[in-house]
Design an enzyme around this catalytic site. Structure first.
Site: not given
Ligand SMILES: CC(C)(COP(=O)([O-])OP(=O)([O-])OC[C@H]1O[C@@H](n2cnc3c(N)ncnc32)[C@H](O)[C@@H]1OP(=O)([O-])[O-])[C@@H](O)C(=O)NCCC(=O)NCCSC(=O)C[C@@](C)(O)CC(=O)[O-]
Ligand SMILES: NC(=O)C1=CN([C@@H]2O[C@H](COP(=O)(O)OP(=O)(O)OC[C@H]3O[C@@H](n4cnc5c(N)ncnc54)[C@H](O)[C@@H]3O)[C@@H](O)[C@H]2O)C=CC1
Length: 441
Positions: A85, A280, A393, A296
């Site tokens: 997005e 969201k 946006h 995940d």
């Molecule tokens: C879109 C902005 C950031 C523009 O904001 P702006 O003020 O027009 O941006 P700007 O040109 O003044 O730049 C300010 C800073 O924004 C960033 N920035 C600015 N442009 C860029 C770019 N092209 N690429 C990377 N970074 C960018 C960057 O950090 C930049 O600093 P700089 O890099 O210049 O030092 C602002 O309007 C904003 O934050 N809008 C919110 C947008 C948003 O929330 N998007 C999520 C998708 S919409 C959604 O699904 C969520 C929602 C809205 O439904 C959630 C809700 O309902 O609560």
């Molecule tokens: N409902 C769900 O969320 C489910 C998710 N999964 C999938 O399972 C995956 C993750 O499963 P995991 O068991 O986490 O991964 P995994 O089984 O691949 O690895 C975890 C293993 O790493 C080892 N390990 C080594 N260093 C460790 C440390 N510092 N701390 C802890 N463990 C260490 C341990 O043996 C541990 O069991 C995810 O990718 C997910 O998508 C699988 C089934 C169901």
């Protein structure tokens, strides 16, 4: 309509593609070339990706982006974000920059307990089952030793097993409700292996329990599975500043901004229609980090929204307040993340993402991810209560619209300049493109 096929999974990748072309794409070679165009030229790398899941025929590119300038607990981060997005990464970056100049983000992990359950039927007296459970509890734990010993050495393992009576809702239905700590793993596979062992031991022990009748000896295991609802695996992140440090606009003083912001969050706390979109927006930031770090996101999403509804009404995951002269904005959210296991040690870009973050442990990754969600929410609300969401946006979305019309580089430059001072709408982009392409009309 596609025919039913058996043995599809046994076909080679190219035979799978041929089957698709024949039964879905009228043998159109364009379809096949699109599929193959996304293959990686490095065969070994392509095979690695093919083997992540099943029936793989190609790759699906998602942008791998970064958001700089995050200060979290006085440490600086550039956060990797994978999301389709537009404006999400820009929003996170803008919020990061804003808060970096105001002390940055504070984050802490409040708890790391995960949940798994053995769901079973017992056909007898609850009191006898309770007594049986108390007598075999130690043996249940001992039977998982071969699975838990290494996790215990790391400080994790099974932390609790309790018997839960659910017969008021389903006849004969009980649970072994278990909690776990899985250190740097998300823990799904570890937890599920423990649960299946516990289920097997429960059944075996029941068959030999002398007090049980024949019927009671036959415990029926329904399933053994971890829960993605982890209300005790919580991370908290927050920002705060004086009112004067908040944004000022032509219409709003910083004080008016503060009160409008707080009300916007309060609306999300009491109005589920708003809360879902509000959350969201938070998950835009969270999912992007979860995906980039090979975790995940389905598990995270399910758990976060369940947590948002934990008190019986779906509500905001963040809260905001003004106390005396201080603005406080925070998030508390369950995030069962891993920095080992799953794709974390397999996917080259995931390994790079972890390296970019300084190879955090799971606790630190939880904090970084929660901050990304809080930053996203701040940026979204900031836009909503000032310019409205569309201005920013759509400014980010402009390139996507221009690409839909195959705009040339020159056209993109001209329209980026035009829209730097005009609000982007789809129809206005089309109109301006027309003007450039057909100046005489
Ligand atoms: C879109 C902005 C950031 C523009 O904001 P702006 O003020 O027009 O941006 P700007 O040109 O003044 O730049 C300010 C800073 O924004 C960033 N920035 C600015 N442009 C860029 C770019 N092209 N690429 C990377 N970074 C960018 C960057 O950090 C930049 O600093 P700089 O890099 O210049 O030092 C602002 O309007 C904003 O934050 N809008 C919110 C947008 C948003 O929330 N998007 C999520 C998708 S919409 C959604 O699904 C969520 C929602 C809205 O439904 C959630 C809700 O309902 O609560
Ligand atoms: N409902 C769900 O969320 C489910 C998710 N999964 C999938 O399972 C995956 C993750 O499963 P995991 O068991 O986490 O991964 P995994 O089984 O691949 O690895 C975890 C293993 O790493 C080892 N390990 C080594 N260093 C460790 C440390 N510092 N701390 C802890 N463990 C260490 C341990 O043996 C541990 O069991 C995810 O990718 C997910 O998508 C699988 C089934 C169901």
């Amino acid at each position: 309509m596609a025919p039913i096929v058996s043995g599809f999974s046994k076909l080679s990748k190219s035979d799978k593609i041929q089957w698709l072309a024949q039964h879905h794409f009228n043998n159109n070679t364009d379809a096949i070339s699109i599929i193959k165009r996304y293959w990686n030229s490095d065969e070994k790398l392509q095979q690695l990706h093919d083997e992540f899941t099943e029936n793989t025929i190609s790759n699906y590119y998602l942008p791998f982006s970064v958001a700089p300038n995050f200060t979290i607990n006085n440490k600086h981060y550039t956060i990797p974000m994978t999301i389709e997005e537009s404006s999400v990464v820009a929003a996170a970056s803008k919020a990061a920059k804003f808060w970096q100049n105001r002390g940055g983000f504070t984050a802490e992990v409040l708890s790391v307990s995960k949940v798994g359950q053995v769901h079973f039927n017992f056909f007898g007296e609850t009191e006898k089952l309770t007594s049986f459970f108390e007598q075999i509890k130690e043996r249940l734990l001992a039977s998982t030793e071969h699975i838990t010993k290494n996790m215990q050495k790391r400080g994790g393992g099974i932390t609790c097993i309790e018997l839960r009576d659910k017969t008021a809702e389903i006849d004969h239905y009980y649970q072994l409700h278990c909690t776990f700590e899985t250190v740097d793993a998300m823990g799904a596979n570890f937890i599920n292996s423990c649960l299946e062992q516990l289920a097997s031991t429960l059944q075996k022990e029941a068959l030999q329990f002398p007090v049980f009748s024949e019927k009671e000896k036959n415990i029926e295991i329904i399933m053994s599975i971890l829960s993605n609802y982890v209300p005790e695996c919580i991370v908290r992140a927050s920002v705060s500043c004086s009112i004067e440090e908040l944004p000022k606009t032509k219409e709003l003083s910083s004080e008016q901004y503060a009160h409008k912001f707080v009300q916007a969050v309060k609306i999300a706390q009491i109005e589920p229609y708003r809360a879902v979109t509000h959350n969201k927006g938070i998950m835009n930031g969270i999912d992007a980090v979860v995906l980039a770090t090979g975790n995940d996101f389905r598990a995270i999403e399910a758990g976060a929204h369940a947590y948002a509804a934990r008190n019986g009404r779906y509500t905001s995951l963040t809260s905001a307040s003004v106390t005396e002269n201080t603005f406080l904005f925070s998030i508390e959210i369950p995030l069962a993340l891993g920095t080992v296991g799953g794709l974390t040690s397999l996917h080259p870009l995931v390994k790079l993402a972890m390296q970019l973050l300084g190879n955090p442990n799971a606790s630190e990754l939880m904090q970084i991810t929660a901050v990304a969600g809080l930053a996203q929410n701040f940026a979204a609300i900031n836009s909503l209560i000032t310019t409205g969401i569309q201005q920013g946006h759509m400014k980010m979305h402009l390139m996507n619209i221009l690409n839909q019309f195959d705009a040339s580089t020159k056209e993109k430059e001209l329209l980026a300049s035009y829209f730097s001072t005009n609000t982007v709408t789809h129809s206005e982009v089309v109109a301006q493109l027309q003007k450039i392409r057909n100046p005489q009309t």
